[in-house]
Design a protein around this motif. Structure first.
Motif, PDB file in Angstrom:
ATOM      1  N   VAL A 122       0.579  -1.410  -0.260  1.00  0.00           N
ATOM      2  CA  VAL A 122      -0.153  -0.304   0.257  1.00  0.00           C
ATOM      3  C   VAL A 122       0.816   1.381  -0.444  1.00  0.00           C
ATOM      4  O   VAL A 122       1.566   1.250   0.950  1.00  0.00           O
ATOM      5  CB  VAL A 122      -0.819  -0.222   1.407  1.00  0.00           C
ATOM      6  N   GLY A 123       0.342   1.770  -0.924  1.00  0.00           N
ATOM      7  CA  GLY A 123       1.546   3.021  -1.169  1.00  0.00           C
ATOM      8  C   GLY A 123       1.348   3.874  -2.300  1.00  0.00           C
ATOM      9  O   GLY A 123       2.721   5.162  -1.966  1.00  0.00           O
ATOM     10  N   HIS A 124       1.192   3.214  -3.416  1.00  0.00           N
ATOM     11  CA  HIS A 124       1.620   4.235  -4.646  1.00  0.00           C
ATOM     12  C   HIS A 124       0.720   4.930  -5.092  1.00  0.00           C
ATOM     13  O   HIS A 124       0.254   5.060  -5.391  1.00  0.00           O
ATOM     14  CB  HIS A 124       2.037   2.745  -5.467  1.00  0.00           C
ATOM     15  N   GLY A 125       1.704   5.708  -5.553  1.00  0.00           N
ATOM     16  CA  GLY A 125       0.515   6.828  -6.419  1.00  0.00           C
ATOM     17  C   GLY A 125       1.627   7.993  -6.271  1.00  0.00           C
ATOM     18  O   GLY A 125       2.324   8.390  -5.492  1.00  0.00           O
ATOM     19  N   TYR A 126       0.984   9.123  -7.064  1.00  0.00           N
ATOM     20  CA  TYR A 126       1.635  10.476  -6.407  1.00  0.00           C
ATOM     21  C   TYR A 126       0.793  11.445  -5.307  1.00  0.00           C
ATOM     22  O   TYR A 126      -0.440  11.021  -5.099  1.00  0.00           O
ATOM     23  CB  TYR A 126       1.204  11.755  -7.391  1.00  0.00           C
ATOM     24  N   GLY A 127       1.554  11.861  -4.534  1.00  0.00           N
ATOM     25  CA  GLY A 127       1.688  12.073  -3.579  1.00  0.00           C
ATOM     26  C   GLY A 127       0.747  11.266  -2.238  1.00  0.00           C
ATOM     27  O   GLY A 127      -0.273  11.368  -1.861  1.00  0.00           O
ATOM     28  N   SER A 128       1.534   9.824  -2.299  1.00  0.00           N
ATOM     29  CA  SER A 128       0.975   8.834  -1.587  1.00  0.00           C
ATOM     30  C   SER A 128       1.271   8.901   0.078  1.00  0.00           C
ATOM     31  O   SER A 128       2.572   7.927  -0.329  1.00  0.00           O
ATOM     32  CB  SER A 128       1.061   7.597  -2.774  1.00  0.00           C
ATOM     33  N   GLY A 129       0.628   9.941   0.377  1.00  0.00           N
ATOM     34  CA  GLY A 129       1.283   8.961   2.200  1.00  0.00           C
ATOM     35  C   GLY A 129       0.461   8.071   3.005  1.00  0.00           C
ATOM     36  O   GLY A 129      -0.429   9.220   3.277  1.00  0.00           O
ATOM     37  N   ASN A 130       0.336   7.611   2.743  1.00  0.00           N
ATOM     38  CA  ASN A 130      -0.166   6.251   4.034  1.00  0.00           C
ATOM     39  C   ASN A 130       0.741   5.240   4.904  1.00  0.00           C
ATOM     40  O   ASN A 130       0.482   5.111   5.747  1.00  0.00           O
ATOM     41  CB  ASN A 130      -0.394   5.038   2.579  1.00  0.00           C
ATOM     42  N   ILE A 131       2.146   6.757   5.283  1.00  0.00           N
ATOM     43  CA  ILE A 131       3.080   5.973   6.502  1.00  0.00           C
ATOM     44  C   ILE A 131       3.062   7.157   7.882  1.00  0.00           C
ATOM     45  O   ILE A 131       3.139   8.579   6.844  1.00  0.00           O
ATOM     46  CB  ILE A 131       3.694   5.744   6.668  1.00  0.00           C
ATOM     47  N   LYS A 132       2.402   7.117   8.702  1.00  0.00           N
ATOM     48  CA  LYS A 132       2.666   7.902   9.583  1.00  0.00           C
ATOM     49  C   LYS A 132       3.700   8.350  10.210  1.00  0.00           C
ATOM     50  O   LYS A 132       4.622   7.179  10.259  1.00  0.00           O
ATOM     51  CB  LYS A 132       1.965   8.106  11.269  1.00  0.00           C
ATOM     52  N   SER A 171      -4.956   4.094  15.874  1.00  0.00           N
ATOM     53  CA  SER A 171      -5.708   4.156  17.201  1.00  0.00           C
ATOM     54  C   SER A 171      -5.359   5.010  18.544  1.00  0.00           C
ATOM     55  O   SER A 171      -5.837   5.487  19.354  1.00  0.00           O
ATOM     56  CB  SER A 171      -5.912   2.871  17.880  1.00  0.00           C
ATOM     57  N   VAL A 172      -3.827   5.247  18.061  1.00  0.00           N
ATOM     58  CA  VAL A 172      -2.896   5.775  18.868  1.00  0.00           C
ATOM     59  C   VAL A 172      -2.770   7.047  17.660  1.00  0.00           C
ATOM     60  O   VAL A 172      -2.888   7.885  19.192  1.00  0.00           O
ATOM     61  CB  VAL A 172      -2.001   4.771  19.444  1.00  0.00           C
ATOM     62  N   HIS A 173      -2.090   6.805  16.924  1.00  0.00           N
ATOM     63  CA  HIS A 173      -1.928   8.245  15.909  1.00  0.00           C
ATOM     64  C   HIS A 173      -2.616   8.398  15.441  1.00  0.00           C
ATOM     65  O   HIS A 173      -1.970   9.941  14.743  1.00  0.00           O
ATOM     66  CB  HIS A 173      -0.148   7.345  15.318  1.00  0.00           C
ATOM     67  N   GLY A 174      -4.205   7.972  14.730  1.00  0.00           N
ATOM     68  CA  GLY A 174      -4.759   8.996  14.464  1.00  0.00           C
ATOM     69  C   GLY A 174      -4.101   8.975  12.190  1.00  0.00           C
ATOM     70  O   GLY A 174      -3.755   7.729  12.378  1.00  0.00           O
ATOM     71  N   GLU A 175      -4.529  11.050  12.248  1.00  0.00           N
ATOM     72  CA  GLU A 175      -4.911  10.173  10.680  1.00  0.00           C
ATOM     73  C   GLU A 175      -2.945   9.858  10.175  1.00  0.00           C
ATOM     74  O   GLU A 175      -2.459  10.234  10.634  1.00  0.00           O
ATOM     75  CB  GLU A 175      -4.573  11.690  10.250  1.00  0.00           C
ATOM     76  N   TYR A 176      -2.859   9.516   9.225  1.00  0.00           N
ATOM     77  CA  TYR A 176      -2.385   9.042   7.658  1.00  0.00           C
ATOM     78  C   TYR A 176      -1.458   7.704   8.588  1.00  0.00           C
ATOM     79  O   TYR A 176      -0.477   7.071   7.857  1.00  0.00           O
ATOM     80  CB  TYR A 176      -0.920   9.477   7.809  1.00  0.00           C
ATOM     81  N   ALA A 177      -1.697   7.725   9.926  1.00  0.00           N
ATOM     82  CA  ALA A 177      -0.935   5.893  10.600  1.00  0.00           C
ATOM     83  C   ALA A 177      -2.104   4.483   9.586  1.00  0.00           C
ATOM     84  O   ALA A 177      -2.822   4.020  10.540  1.00  0.00           O
ATOM     85  CB  ALA A 177      -0.803   5.753  12.345  1.00  0.00           C
ATOM     86  N   PHE A 178      -2.489   4.661   7.936  1.00  0.00           N
ATOM     87  CA  PHE A 178      -2.597   4.053   7.795  1.00  0.00           C
ATOM     88  C   PHE A 178      -2.433   2.501   7.431  1.00  0.00           C
ATOM     89  O   PHE A 178      -2.806   1.132   7.408  1.00  0.00           O
ATOM     90  CB  PHE A 178      -2.597   4.244   6.803  1.00  0.00           C
ATOM     91  N   ALA A 179      -1.286   2.247   7.361  1.00  0.00           N
ATOM     92  CA  ALA A 179      -0.585   1.202   6.593  1.00  0.00           C
ATOM     93  C   ALA A 179       1.111   0.831   7.524  1.00  0.00           C
ATOM     94  O   ALA A 179       1.578  -0.033   7.222  1.00  0.00           O
ATOM     95  CB  ALA A 179      -0.008   1.319   4.960  1.00  0.00           C
ATOM     96  N   GLY A 180       1.095   2.331   8.396  1.00  0.00           N
ATOM     97  CA  GLY A 180       2.338   1.623   8.854  1.00  0.00           C
ATOM     98  C   GLY A 180       2.521   3.318   9.840  1.00  0.00           C
ATOM     99  O   GLY A 180       2.408   4.386   9.726  1.00  0.00           O
ATOM    100  N   VAL A 181       3.634   2.430  11.212  1.00  0.00           N
ATOM    101  CA  VAL A 181       3.744   3.866  11.512  1.00  0.00           C
ATOM    102  C   VAL A 181       5.140   4.028  11.714  1.00  0.00           C
ATOM    103  O   VAL A 181       5.826   3.442  12.040  1.00  0.00           O
ATOM    104  CB  VAL A 181       3.642   3.972  13.160  1.00  0.00           C
ATOM    105  N   VAL A 182       5.955   5.186  11.809  1.00  0.00           N
ATOM    106  CA  VAL A 182       7.555   5.208  11.385  1.00  0.00           C
ATOM    107  C   VAL A 182       8.181   6.782  12.618  1.00  0.00           C
ATOM    108  O   VAL A 182       7.616   7.393  12.270  1.00  0.00           O
ATOM    109  CB  VAL A 182       7.944   5.101  10.563  1.00  0.00           C
ATOM    110  N   ASN A 183       9.228   5.907  13.455  1.00  0.00           N
ATOM    111  CA  ASN A 183       9.556   7.014  14.312  1.00  0.00           C
ATOM    112  C   ASN A 183      10.848   7.144  14.595  1.00  0.00           C
ATOM    113  O   ASN A 183      11.037   6.352  14.598  1.00  0.00           O
ATOM    114  CB  ASN A 183       8.563   6.570  16.218  1.00  0.00           C
TER     115      ASN A 183
END
Length: 690
Positions: A122-132, A171-183
């Protein structure tokens, strides 16, 4: 009661006896010394006093999954923690390159060179931000496109570790934490000076310094880096003008404009329970393959620039022995500019070439409060409240050489968004070995509406070697400002995902393995219309199914194997077509050898299976590729010099990224084979730790 006491029963059960505990600590210390370079030869030989002093540093804890510090093995879902020093030793140069070593994660490129990250296809395409993407806990995703490209370009010399969670995290990080979270956790506790060099006239510097006064409980650190390069050659034989029989207008064959300039400064101030974080990033790149797939001139022009200025202030307030509150205030400015971005060659629309200048600025303000409460026996409660406001300050463009007059406003510069959020979480244990986590978050958007993100997870520590995990989680991805302005339908709705995961961890003194099975249902994913090529839509529902396997084995103190394998079947429900950009197979294999105490040689193999193109693209999939990196490192314990010398793509393999469709009278304008990447190239990073 605090959280440490809440999970202490779990840690106490990790060894069957005092002898087993000491042996486990010794092996753990030896293993982590690969990445951090923390142990001397005496420690490896059994100096238990030194091992005891390092145990706190060797604890693998993360707050990413639950906002409370827990061992990564015990958090809901699977958390991956990458140590910055080990990633350098394995040949990764930036955050973007390091993320490719995480199971299920694959990198990609946008047409003008912006970095992308796909999680489980998940995440291909122009302006595709699916990871927090978080930088020391501060969200860096822009509301324009949901991306945070400058953060992915941060050199690993500035990074202490990277924490990653695959799958839904809203559930913890809200928007854009769609397909993953990176800190990303930056370095704040060392003093060092270094230089960087590489192919394509790359040159750079980095430096870190910290100061502390224990008597006043005061600490300050600064971490900076600057990198510039003319660009590593990515050769283009033929661009989109070839299929149009307009080769005479093209700059191909020739190299893509991969010039870059990246400057970053991170500063931290802590006084008792109060803290302040300042983050400055200025990132500029060439326009790579051209916004319309027409190869730009090879003039080194830094056509795309993004700047972040982020300030976070916070205070941790202890209420009682059972509870504490963390208060945060954030202000973030994001600028995205274009400077003579190449659009059309001379002769295509007129006698002159067409260039575009663009200026965009948004500001985000956020207030947040987290209440941690441990007053109920066996429970760790979290109540979080957040309020955010985002507004567009400027969104204008100008054109040179274009034969028609265009509106100077390319985006609605009156657009704004208000977000109110609340979450409640309960971590409670059933006996000494089973922990349940229940989380519910609600986000209310002024322009999108309300969205719920629940999670229910269980972790069962069967014994000292076996851990079993189950999780159900939902996440959402609201439309960005850019997508709302260029949407085909008058109401573009948020995309949603529901994921079911089964995880298993098996640990032995010298090796361990991790297995995760997942099934995810995507509802109304936001995507560019790859059929009519004229705007953003809610695409057809999709389903993801897959398995991720990790394996680590330590052969004494001198050899280590780190491997992972990911298989995913990401398909649209309506026609069983694969999701664009992803690969069904990903694999990593790292062999690390320490012939002497301070020396490490690493061979890193990265295999990416055939990458799928868009559904209506008649071309064959991008061929599978295997890239090999070789790195030799020298690092002295404590103060002293360090050196990393590496060769990327040792076998000079051809590696391509799938391109993204644009439009020309209904015909896709594309590069015939996709986006080429550089071949074999060298790099060097050296310095001195004080």
């Amino acid at each position: 009661m605090n959280l440490f006491r809440f999970v202490s029963g779990w840690r106490e059960g990790c060894a069957c006896s005092q002898w087993g505990l000491r042996l486990g600590r010794l092996i753990c210390a030896s293993a982590l010394a690969w990445g951090a370079g923390l142990l001397t030869g005496a420690a490896l030989a059994g100096d238990e006093e030194q091992i005891e002093g390092l145990l706190d540093l060797l604890e693998t804890e993360t707050r990413l999954a639950t906002r409370s510090g827990m061992n990564a093995d015990f958090v809901p879902g699977m958390a991956t923690i990458l140590l910055g020093d080990e990633m350098l030793a394995r040949g990764a140069r930036t955050v973007w390159e390091a993320l490719a070593l995480v199971p299920g994660i694959s990198p990609a490129l946008e047409v003008t060179g912006e970095r992308q990250v796909l999680s489980r296809g998940v995440g291909h395409g122009y302006g595709s931000g699916n990871i927090k993407i978080l930088l020391d806990g501060v969200s860096m995703n822009s509301t324009l496109m949901a991306t945070a490209n400058p953060v992915l370009n941060i050199p690993l010399e500035q990074i202490e570790r990277i924490e990653v969670i695959r799958g839904p995290g809203s559930s913890v990080h809200g928007e854009y934490a769609f397909a993953g979270v990176v800190n990303l956790i930056t370095r704040t506790r060392d003093r060092a000076l270094g230089v960087m060099a590489g192919e394509g006239a790359e040159r750079g510097i980095n430096g870190r310094w910290f100061w502390e006064d224990p008597t006043r409980d005061l600490a300050f650190s600064i971490n900076l880096a600057g990198v510039e390069a003319d660009g590593v050659e990515a050769w283009v034989e033929r661009d989109a003008l070839g299929p149009l029989a307009l080769d005479g207008l093209s700059n191909a064959p020739g190299p893509a404009n991969t010039a870059l300039r990246h400057h970053a400064l991170f500063s931290d101030l802590r006084w008792g329970a109060s803290f302040a974080k300042l983050r400055l990033i200025d990132d500029a790149t060439g326009d790579h393959f051209g916004i319309n797939h027409f190869l730009p001139p090879d003039d080194g022009n830094l056509a795309a620039r993004q700047r972040y200025l982020a300030l976070q202030l916070g205070h941790r307030l202890t209420l009682t022995e059972e509870g504490e509150v963390e208060l945060r205030a954030e202000a973030i400015s994001h600028e995205r500019d274009r400077d003579r971005l190449f659009v059309f060659p001379a002769g295509y629309l007129g006698e002159a070439a067409v260039f575009m200048d663009q200026d965009y600025r948004e500001r985000r303000y956020e207030l947040a409060a987290d209440l941690h409460w441990y007053g109920v026996q066996g429970h760790a409660l979290l109540l979080g409240l957040e309020a955010a406001h985002v507004e567009v300050d400027e969104a204008r463009w100008t054109w040179s050489g274009y034969p028609l007059a265009l509106d100077p406003d390319w985006l609605d510069d009156d657009r704004s968004r208000r977000i109110l959020s609340a979450l409640v979480q309960d971590q409670f244990n059933l006996g000494e070995r089973v922990m349940l986590t229940a989380t519910l978050r609600y986000d209310d958007y002024s322009d999108v509406g309300g969205l719920f993100s629940p999670r229910l997870a269980a972790v069962w520590r069967i014994d000292a070697s076996n851990i079993l995990k189950l999780q159900y989680a939902r996440a959402f991805r609201p439309p960005t400002f850019y997508e709302l302005d260029y949407a085909r339908s008058p109401r573009l709705r948020a995309g949603e995902i529901a994921s079911y995961e089964f995880g298993y961890i098996f640990k032995r003194p010298s090796w361990e393995t991790r297995l995760i099975l997942f099934h995810s249902d995507l509802t109304r994913p936001i995507q560019f219309d790859d059929r009519d090529l004229d705007g953003f839509i809610n695409g057809p529902d999709a389903v993801l199914q897959g398995v991720e396997l990790e394996y680590q084995h330590r052969f004494g103190a001198h050899f280590k194997v780190d491997a992972n394998l990911s298989l995913v079947n990401a398909r649209r429900r309506d026609g069983d077509e694969p999701l664009a950009g992803g690969a069904d197979l990903l694999a990593n294999l790292a062999l690390l050898w320490r012939p002497r105490e301070r020396w490490t040689a690493a061979l890193q193999l990265r295999h990416v299976g055939a990458r799928h193109r868009a559904e209506h693209d008649p071309r064959d999939a991008i061929d599978a590729s295997t890239q090999i990196d070789l790195t030799l490192s020298y690092r002295q314990v404590g103060r002293g010099p360090f050196v990393h010398l590496g060769v990327k793509n040792l076998a000079d393999a051809e590696v391509w990224y799938p391109d993204q469709l644009t439009s020309y009278d209904g015909i896709g304008l594309v590069y015939p084979d996709g986006y080429p990447t550089p071949g074999r190239r060298w790099w060097l990073s050296l310095g001195y730790t004080f």
